[in-house]
Design a protein around this motif. Structure first.
Motif, PDB file in Angstrom:
ATOM      1  N   CYS A  52       1.884  -6.451   3.481  1.00 59.88           N
ATOM      2  CA  CYS A  52       0.625  -6.336   2.744  1.00 59.88           C
ATOM      3  C   CYS A  52      -0.487  -6.705   3.710  1.00 59.88           C
ATOM      4  CB  CYS A  52       0.618  -7.262   1.527  1.00 59.88           C
ATOM      5  SG  CYS A  52       1.822  -6.822   0.263  1.00 59.88           S
ATOM      6  N   LEU A  81       1.328  -1.724   3.424  1.00 61.12           N
ATOM      7  CA  LEU A  81       0.494  -1.558   2.228  1.00 61.12           C
ATOM      8  C   LEU A  81      -0.862  -2.180   2.517  1.00 61.12           C
ATOM      9  CD1 LEU A  81       0.235  -0.812  -0.815  1.00 61.12           C
ATOM     10  CD2 LEU A  81       1.012  -3.140  -1.321  1.00 61.12           C
ATOM     11  N   ALA A 116       3.859  -1.438  -6.331  1.00 57.22           N
ATOM     12  CA  ALA A 116       3.500  -0.828  -5.054  1.00 57.22           C
ATOM     13  C   ALA A 116       4.458  -1.277  -3.958  1.00 57.22           C
ATOM     14  CB  ALA A 116       2.062  -1.186  -4.687  1.00 57.22           C
ATOM     15  N   LEU A 120       6.971   1.250  -1.889  1.00 57.93           N
ATOM     16  CA  LEU A 120       6.968   1.389  -0.439  1.00 57.93           C
ATOM     17  C   LEU A 120       8.320   1.036   0.158  1.00 57.93           C
ATOM     18  CD1 LEU A 120       3.892   1.713  -0.827  1.00 57.93           C
ATOM     19  CD2 LEU A 120       3.600   0.387   1.272  1.00 57.93           C
ATOM     20  N   LEU A 126       2.266   5.171  -1.658  1.00 63.77           N
ATOM     21  CA  LEU A 126       1.547   4.924  -2.896  1.00 63.77           C
ATOM     22  C   LEU A 126       0.435   5.949  -3.093  1.00 63.77           C
ATOM     23  CD1 LEU A 126       1.131   3.019  -5.328  1.00 63.77           C
ATOM     24  CD2 LEU A 126      -0.477   1.746  -3.913  1.00 63.77           C
TER      25      LEU A 126
END
Length: 218
Positions: A52, A81, A116, A120, A126
């Motif tokens: 992330c 992400l 999400a 992934l 996404l």
């Protein structure tokens, strides 16, 4: 378990994401970084499944970190992400070009963040209806098609182009199958062949390509 690395310069944001993600039985936060260089180091050492990644950080932005992580990683690369405050952040476009597989806004619903990360981890970029199409349109406007794009477009069958166009609208495989009166497995097969022809590694990159080439239009 899905191993996640959190990268954000704000400790309170990382703490909030850690709590949300660790509540999921199949997700484990394995590390945190407050800047890009540290993220690159931890990605190599911890080998997370999903990162992330914030985009604006002092001491090293998420764009540079994303590109370096994906360029340097041998074998199975982590999925990145992008987590940003603004859905039209300039850095988002660069992160997508660098190979990020998706993005969410920092005020996203906790359940959506978990979904999400799971998506992934399964290799599904996404593609969010409410945000992604606006970003992709702007991305396409700033990044005109190349000769390679035109060559790839010529290789798509009419059905493959239709499915890519529907994907760019934010439709799921099931919704595409319903609209075309075909099986979901058939949609996956057509989409897989289309992605191979255009050189896209996931659904999000396919959407980027669709808007850039004009297969999908605002």
């Amino acid at each position: 378990m899905i191993r996640v690395l959190l990268v954000d310069d704000q400790a309170i944001v990382r703490a909030g994401f850690r709590v949300i993600l660790n509540l999921a039985e199949d997700i484990e936060v394995v590390g945190e970084a407050g800047d890009g260089p540290t993220a690159v180091e931890l990605a190599a050492r911890l080998q997370p499944d999903v990162i992330c990644m914030d985009v604006r950080m002092p001491g090293g932005d998420g764009l540079s970190a994303t590109r370096e992580i994906l360029d340097r990683t041998a074998g199975r690369r982590p999925e990145v992400l992008v987590v940003t405050t603004f859905d039209l952040d300039e850095y988002v476009f660069g992160a997508l070009e660098a190979g990020a597989a998706g993005f969410v806004l920092k005020d996203t619903d906790p359940d959506d963040l978990v979904d999400a990360v799971r998506g992934l981890a399964r290799g599904q970029g996404l593609v969010d209806r409410s945000v992604t199409r606006r970003v992709m349109r702007e991305f396409a406007r700033r990044r005109p098609p190349s000769t390679d794009d035109s060559d790839a477009l010529a290789l798509l069958t009419a059905r493959e182009a239709d499915i890519v166009r529907m994907l760019a609208k934010g439709m799921s495989n099931a919704e595409i199958a319903g609209a075309l009166f075909i099986e979901t497995s058939t949609v996956k097969s057509h989409l897989g062949r289309a992605m191979a022809k255009i050189g896209a590694r996931d659904r999000l990159q396919t959407v980027v390509w669709a808007y850039r080439t004009g297969v999908a239009r605002p």
